[in-house]
Design a protein around this motif. Structure first.
Motif, PDB file in Angstrom:
ATOM      1  N   ALA A   1      27.991  32.265  37.737  1.00  0.00           N
ATOM      2  CA  ALA A   1      27.758  31.629  39.036  1.00  0.00           C
ATOM      3  C   ALA A   1      26.902  30.375  38.927  1.00  0.00           C
ATOM      4  O   ALA A   1      27.149  29.390  39.630  1.00  0.00           O
ATOM      5  CB  ALA A   1      27.097  32.635  39.987  1.00  0.00           C
ATOM      6  N   PHE A   2      25.887  30.388  38.053  1.00  0.00           N
ATOM      7  CA  PHE A   2      24.924  29.289  38.028  1.00  0.00           C
ATOM      8  C   PHE A   2      25.018  28.385  36.793  1.00  0.00           C
ATOM      9  O   PHE A   2      24.312  27.377  36.731  1.00  0.00           O
ATOM     10  CB  PHE A   2      23.502  29.845  38.135  1.00  0.00           C
ATOM     11  N   VAL A   3      25.879  28.732  35.827  1.00  0.00           N
ATOM     12  CA  VAL A   3      26.031  27.893  34.640  1.00  0.00           C
ATOM     13  C   VAL A   3      27.490  27.498  34.426  1.00  0.00           C
ATOM     14  O   VAL A   3      27.825  26.298  34.403  1.00  0.00           O
ATOM     15  CB  VAL A   3      25.486  28.609  33.375  1.00  0.00           C
ATOM     16  N   VAL A   4      28.365  28.481  34.272  1.00  0.00           N
ATOM     17  CA  VAL A   4      29.758  28.192  33.945  1.00  0.00           C
ATOM     18  C   VAL A   4      30.465  27.467  35.088  1.00  0.00           C
ATOM     19  O   VAL A   4      31.071  26.406  34.880  1.00  0.00           O
ATOM     20  CB  VAL A   4      30.512  29.495  33.592  1.00  0.00           C
ATOM     21  N   PHE A   5      30.393  28.025  36.297  1.00  0.00           N
ATOM     22  CA  PHE A   5      31.075  27.401  37.431  1.00  0.00           C
ATOM     23  C   PHE A   5      30.546  25.995  37.735  1.00  0.00           C
ATOM     24  O   PHE A   5      31.338  25.068  37.915  1.00  0.00           O
ATOM     25  CB  PHE A   5      30.960  28.296  38.672  1.00  0.00           C
ATOM     26  N   PRO A   6      29.207  25.776  37.801  1.00  0.00           N
ATOM     27  CA  PRO A   6      28.728  24.405  38.022  1.00  0.00           C
ATOM     28  C   PRO A   6      29.148  23.446  36.916  1.00  0.00           C
ATOM     29  O   PRO A   6      29.435  22.269  37.190  1.00  0.00           O
ATOM     30  CB  PRO A   6      27.204  24.572  38.056  1.00  0.00           C
ATOM     31  N   ALA A   7      29.203  23.917  35.666  1.00  0.00           N
ATOM     32  CA  ALA A   7      29.619  23.042  34.567  1.00  0.00           C
ATOM     33  C   ALA A   7      31.080  22.638  34.710  1.00  0.00           C
ATOM     34  O   ALA A   7      31.437  21.470  34.505  1.00  0.00           O
ATOM     35  CB  ALA A   7      29.397  23.752  33.228  1.00  0.00           C
ATOM     36  N   VAL A   8      31.921  23.592  35.074  1.00  0.00           N
ATOM     37  CA  VAL A   8      33.337  23.279  35.285  1.00  0.00           C
ATOM     38  C   VAL A   8      33.514  22.327  36.463  1.00  0.00           C
ATOM     39  O   VAL A   8      34.290  21.358  36.403  1.00  0.00           O
ATOM     40  CB  VAL A   8      34.142  24.582  35.513  1.00  0.00           C
TER      41      VAL A   8
ATOM     42  N   ARG B   1      28.863  52.967  29.925  1.00  0.00           N
ATOM     43  CA  ARG B   1      28.678  52.624  31.334  1.00  0.00           C
ATOM     44  C   ARG B   1      27.338  51.931  31.550  1.00  0.00           C
ATOM     45  O   ARG B   1      27.237  50.951  32.295  1.00  0.00           O
ATOM     46  CB  ARG B   1      28.768  53.889  32.185  1.00  0.00           C
ATOM     47  N   PHE B   2      26.308  52.433  30.846  1.00  0.00           N
ATOM     48  CA  PHE B   2      24.980  51.823  30.970  1.00  0.00           C
ATOM     49  C   PHE B   2      24.987  50.387  30.427  1.00  0.00           C
ATOM     50  O   PHE B   2      24.389  49.477  31.023  1.00  0.00           O
ATOM     51  CB  PHE B   2      23.952  52.673  30.209  1.00  0.00           C
ATOM     52  N   ILE B   3      25.660  50.174  29.289  1.00  0.00           N
ATOM     53  CA  ILE B   3      25.727  48.839  28.697  1.00  0.00           C
ATOM     54  C   ILE B   3      26.458  47.877  29.631  1.00  0.00           C
ATOM     55  O   ILE B   3      26.014  46.739  29.861  1.00  0.00           O
ATOM     56  CB  ILE B   3      26.436  48.899  27.326  1.00  0.00           C
ATOM     57  N   ILE B   4      27.566  48.343  30.217  1.00  0.00           N
ATOM     58  CA  ILE B   4      28.339  47.483  31.121  1.00  0.00           C
ATOM     59  C   ILE B   4      27.532  47.127  32.359  1.00  0.00           C
ATOM     60  O   ILE B   4      27.499  45.957  32.785  1.00  0.00           O
ATOM     61  CB  ILE B   4      29.661  48.187  31.513  1.00  0.00           C
ATOM     62  N   LEU B   5      26.861  48.105  32.944  1.00  0.00           N
ATOM     63  CA  LEU B   5      26.061  47.846  34.133  1.00  0.00           C
ATOM     64  C   LEU B   5      24.869  46.931  33.828  1.00  0.00           C
ATOM     65  O   LEU B   5      24.482  46.098  34.649  1.00  0.00           O
ATOM     66  CB  LEU B   5      25.565  49.170  34.733  1.00  0.00           C
ATOM     67  N   SER B   6      24.300  47.096  32.619  1.00  0.00           N
ATOM     68  CA  SER B   6      23.167  46.254  32.243  1.00  0.00           C
ATOM     69  C   SER B   6      23.595  44.804  32.048  1.00  0.00           C
ATOM     70  O   SER B   6      22.818  43.878  32.318  1.00  0.00           O
ATOM     71  CB  SER B   6      22.527  46.786  30.952  1.00  0.00           C
TER      72      SER B   6
ATOM     73  N   VAL C   1      25.759  38.527  33.398  1.00  0.00           N
ATOM     74  CA  VAL C   1      27.025  37.797  33.259  1.00  0.00           C
ATOM     75  C   VAL C   1      27.418  37.137  34.572  1.00  0.00           C
ATOM     76  O   VAL C   1      27.860  35.978  34.594  1.00  0.00           O
ATOM     77  CB  VAL C   1      28.134  38.750  32.761  1.00  0.00           C
ATOM     78  N   VAL C   2      27.252  37.851  35.683  1.00  0.00           N
ATOM     79  CA  VAL C   2      27.577  37.282  36.997  1.00  0.00           C
ATOM     80  C   VAL C   2      26.698  36.061  37.280  1.00  0.00           C
ATOM     81  O   VAL C   2      27.178  35.016  37.748  1.00  0.00           O
ATOM     82  CB  VAL C   2      27.405  38.343  38.108  1.00  0.00           C
TER      83      VAL C   2
END
Length: 306
Positions: free
Chosen positions: A25-32, A10-15, A20-21
């Motif tokens: 939001a700022f790399v993958v989506f703008p590139a697409v 749970r700690f790894i996922i939250l970290s 990832v978000v």
């Protein structure tokens, strides 16, 4: 143990959630979205855009001024690439027992922390044909015949701009090399010295393989920086005379904000990303062919060892 494992997961996922978000939001989506936009004729302010297929890509390949700009980027790339062995040699010297080594490290790193626009303005006055400091230095050395229109002669302007870029970024590479060289285990170097290895053999068979990751990063940074250079030519020459000192990024920005052709500018942005990856892969393959494999340097002898 199951409870502890669940808490750890749970700690790894939250970290990882926030990074990832942000990445999406700022790399993958703008590139697409950039890739999608490259197939349209969007002018930057209209609510709608038309799909025009690969017309932008065809127009880009037929643009002679864009190819000229890309050739100018090649000059930056070549100049910085040739300077990398010199930067590495300077780093080796600064990591040796040299007086005032810390002061020298600070001096070589200072240009990198100075704002690029400020550096460009300073060198614009330095190379100015009217009371420029560089021409005055040549006159003082009785070399006035070498004076040129440094920033308006198409034959030399890109080399002058590449020199300014070199002055700014070489210190950054030297500091990276110094940090990498300082991480090389001293006992291996000392053992090689005792066994009879000379300075060149230590450099070739111990230091270079040990700093290969940093060297790869610097080579990649050279590709990225050379193909994305913008501030120095923009401030010093605005890409002139004509397009003689324009770069790929400078031409892309002009296409978007001067000619209001964001579709074509997006195509150029996609092309430059692909080009960076291709050049890096080719360069990596070529350089790793002749790269010395790690070996026991203790076996290298002063006589007969190769």
């Amino acid at each position: 143990m199951n409870s502890l494992t669940k808490k750890r997961n749970r700690f790894i996922i939250l970290s990882l959630l926030v990074p990832v978000v942000l990445l999406v939001a700022f790399v993958v989506f703008p590139a697409v979205d950039l890739f999608r936009m490259s197939f349209t004729n969007w002018d930057g302010y209209s609510a709608n855009s038309n799909f025009i297929g690969i017309d932008n890509y065809i127009s880009m390949f037929k643009n002679k001024d864009l190819w000229l700009s890309l050739r100018n980027n090649g000059i930056y790339f070549a100049v910085h690439l040739l300077m990398i062995p010199v930067e590495m040699a300077i780093a080796v010297i600064l990591t040796s027992k040299l007086r005032a080594a810390k002061a020298y490290k600070t001096i070589v790193f200072l240009p990198y922390i100075i704002n690029g626009v400020a550096i460009a303005y300073a060198f614009s006055y330095f190379f100015s044909p009217v009371n420029g400091a560089f021409d005055s230095i040549l006159e003082a050395l009785h070399l006035g015949g070498l004076s040129r229109n440094w920033l308006s002669d198409p034959k030399i302007v890109n080399f002058v701009l590449a020199f300014v870029s070199l002055w700014k970024f070489s210190g950054y590479h030297i500091v990276l090399f110094i940090a990498a060289l300082q991480s090389v285990p001293k006992d291996i170097v000392e053992a090689a010295n005792v066994d009879g290895a000379n300075a060149f053999q230590i450099f070739r068979y111990i230091q270079v393989p040990s700093i290969s990751l940093v060297l790869d990063f610097i080579l990649f940074d050279n590709i990225r920086g050379a193909l994305q250079v913008f501030d120095i030519p923009f401030v010093m020459t605005q890409g002139g005379p004509g397009y003689a000192s324009s770069t790929f990024t400078l031409y892309t920005i002009k296409t978007a904000f001067t000619f209001n052709n964001f579709g074509l500018a997006s195509t150029m942005a996609v092309a430059i990303m692909i080009l960076i990856v291709i050049i890096y892969v080719v360069q990596n393959r070529v350089l790793h062919i002749g790269k010395p494999k790690p070996q026991k340097v203790l076996k290298i002898r002063r006589k007969g060892g190769k």
